[in-house]
Scaffold this active site. Structure first.
Site, PDB file in Angstrom:
ATOM      1  N   SER A 157       0.830  -1.201   0.000  1.00 28.99           N
ATOM      2  CA  SER A 157       0.000   0.000   0.000  1.00 28.99           C
ATOM      3  C   SER A 157       0.873   1.264   0.000  1.00 28.99           C
ATOM      4  O   SER A 157       1.678   1.454  -0.914  1.00 28.99           O
ATOM      5  CB  SER A 157      -0.956  -0.047   1.198  1.00 28.99           C
ATOM      6  OG  SER A 157      -1.931   0.958   1.116  1.00 28.99           O
ATOM      7  N   ASP A 380       4.304  24.196  -1.120  1.00 27.22           N
ATOM      8  CA  ASP A 380       5.690  23.923  -1.501  1.00 27.22           C
ATOM      9  C   ASP A 380       6.148  22.517  -1.151  1.00 27.22           C
ATOM     10  O   ASP A 380       7.238  22.308  -0.613  1.00 27.22           O
ATOM     11  CB  ASP A 380       6.621  24.957  -0.873  1.00 27.22           C
ATOM     12  CG  ASP A 380       6.515  25.019   0.656  1.00 27.22           C
ATOM     13  OD1 ASP A 380       5.504  24.507   1.191  1.00 27.22           O
ATOM     14  OD2 ASP A 380       7.424  25.568   1.302  1.00 27.22           O
ATOM     15  N   HIS A 433      -7.303  -5.549  -1.153  1.00 31.09           N
ATOM     16  CA  HIS A 433      -6.125  -4.764  -0.809  1.00 31.09           C
ATOM     17  C   HIS A 433      -5.302  -5.443   0.290  1.00 31.09           C
ATOM     18  O   HIS A 433      -4.092  -5.239   0.382  1.00 31.09           O
ATOM     19  CB  HIS A 433      -6.569  -3.373  -0.353  1.00 31.09           C
ATOM     20  CG  HIS A 433      -5.456  -2.407  -0.149  1.00 31.09           C
ATOM     21  ND1 HIS A 433      -4.762  -1.826  -1.198  1.00 31.09           N
ATOM     22  CD2 HIS A 433      -4.902  -1.897   0.981  1.00 31.09           C
ATOM     23  CE1 HIS A 433      -3.847  -1.009  -0.727  1.00 31.09           C
ATOM     24  NE2 HIS A 433      -3.907  -1.034   0.593  1.00 31.09           N
TER      25      HIS A 433
END
Length: 458
Positions: A157, A380, A433
């Site tokens: 993951s 940023d 998953h």
């Protein structure tokens, strides 16, 4: 291998100890908070070395395991089982507590409160993403692997996201890479909007499957949502503080809709939602059992980094601006819990998404509300991936891509795979998953077989 004096200043290795069929050794490394300022503040990063019992002194290649998350510590082995048992037949496995988790200068609800300025907290947290996790891994590799040799990385993951960052900026440290449900979106800017749009579509599909499996839960959940909406303040108090509201209830989908056994555990939880009326006239009340189970289902109180940094893992030079909340607005007719309850239709759960109101309703997160908003507006963020370098990748990579993955969208994963030269893909709907956790030996064997040419990959 003897360490130089300078290395010993940065690394503390413990003695070997054991759990059934395994030997373990703890390592603590002192690393810079900001690698661009090596003489500045430092943190501790913890790694646990694991081998099969009796192989402590054997010369074995290394595998670094990178845990899913963000903000979760590595597994704590209790025995030789699953993929770990198979890996330890041939390898030394290193479980890294990613910075801020486990024993790596853990950023808990209580420790984070030491930083009283929200702006300073944001400044501190910016160093806890995949770029610095990879720098920690490289620091550990050069100190732990004999002759600073290469190692294999297994990324699950978010750990797979980190592994792709590794491929982008430090491939010289990698012998090979295995990815399980871990191919990230790698476009520039903020890809969170793209991710959540795709994820909401998959979450709708998972909800439809859940209520087809358990149609009796439609009325139970509608009744619960109506009860919560009519309560004073729009919800009921939770045992540890905070409040359970209809939209808070929907977050149960985060753990309940996307992993093996999740449907069943969610259904059985709703079986216990109401207290019996032992005394006539006391009225309907939500059981303490259910409220406690709700809180136990989520990990925000023990792993707050997940909530604080989740959207940031998708940002490169652009803000997230509460992406999940923005995209949810486009699906509000589907995900409006009160409206669904009034109409008697299924109340859909949400998935792996963090919303701004969580920092008001979840007691453990209340103190970080301002910092969360500042993180959402931060622009940023440095790069996490180098597409040009991935296009020219020389490191062998094998990836398990789960067709019905609720957390890492299949289409987006395949788009990323097309940018990584030489990657070998195993696309399957046999696992969700949680495949590495549920059937780890089979998943590990398949990917290793692909790397070694024993399994076809086309």
């Amino acid at each position: 291998m003897a360490l130089a004096a300078a290395d010993r200043e940065h690394q503390i290795a413990g003695d070997w100890y054991s759990v059934p069929d395994l030997s373990l050794r703890d390592h603590r490394f002192t690393v810079p908070l900001d690698y661009a300022a090596p003489s500045g503040p430092t943190i501790t990063v913890f790694a646990r070395e694991v081998v099969a019992a009796g192989k402590e002194e054997q010369q074995l290649p290394y595998i670094l395991f990178l845990q899913g998350g963000p903000g979760f510590e590595s597994p704590r082995p209790t025995e030789a089982s699953g993929w770990l048992k198979r890996a330890c037949e041939e390898y030394r496995v290193v479980f890294l507590d990613q910075r801020g988790t486990g024993l790596s200068t853990p950023l808990t609800v209580s420790s984070l409160l030491q930083i009283t300025s929200s702006a300073k907290l944001v400044e501190y947290l910016q160093y806890f993403r995949a770029d610095n996790i990879v720098k920690d891994a490289e620091f550990i590799r050069t100190h732990l692997v004999p002759n600073s040799g290469t190692w294999m990385v297994l990324g699950q993951s978010f750990g797979g996201f980190c592994a792709v960052t590794y491929l982008s900026f430090a491939p010289e440290g990698l012998k090979s890479v295995l990815l399980t449900g871990g191919l990230p979106p790698i476009g520039k800017g903020c890809t969170a909007d793209v991710v959540y749009k795709a994820c909401f579509e998959q979450v709708v599909h998972q909800n439809e499957k859940y209520f087809k499996r358990f149609p009796q839960d439609v009325k139970v959940i509608c009744d619960l949502v109506t009860y919560l909406a009519k309560a004073e303040g729009g919800g009921v108090p939770l045992p540890s503080g905070g409040i359970l509201t209809p939209k808070g209830l929907q977050t149960l989908g985060l753990a309940g809709l996307g992993s093996s056994g999740g449907f069943e555990r969610l259904h059985y939880m709703f079986e216990m939602v109401w207290d019996p009326e032992l005394v006539p006239g006391t009225g309907k009340r939500i059981s303490y059992y259910f409220l406690k189970a709700f809180e136990s289902w989520l990990d925000f109180d023990t792993n707050p980094l997940y909530a604080l940094l989740h959207e940031s893992i998708f940002c490169q030079g652009a803000p997230s601006q509460w992406s999940a909340q923005k995209i949810r607005g486009k699906y509000e007719s589907i995900f409006d819990p009160v409206g669904a309850a009034k109409e008697g239709r299924p109340v859909f759960f949400t998935g792996e998404m963090i919303f701004p109101w969580m920092f008001e309703e979840i007691h453990a997160l209340e103190h970080f509300k301002e910092a969360a908003h500042l993180l959402a507006e931060k622009k940023d963020w440095p790069p996490l991936y180098d597409i040009s370098r991935l296009n020219n990748n020389k490191v062998p990579v094998a990836a398990a891509v789960y067709y019905e993955d609720m957390y890492v969208n299949f289409k987006l994963a395949m788009e990323t795979a097309s940018e990584i030269a030489g990657i070998r893909l195993w696309v399957t709907n046999e696992y969700m998953h949680s495949g590495l956790r549920d059937s780890g030996c089979q998943v590990f064997e398949q990917l290793m077989g692909m790397l070694q040419g024993k399994k076809p990959w086309f």
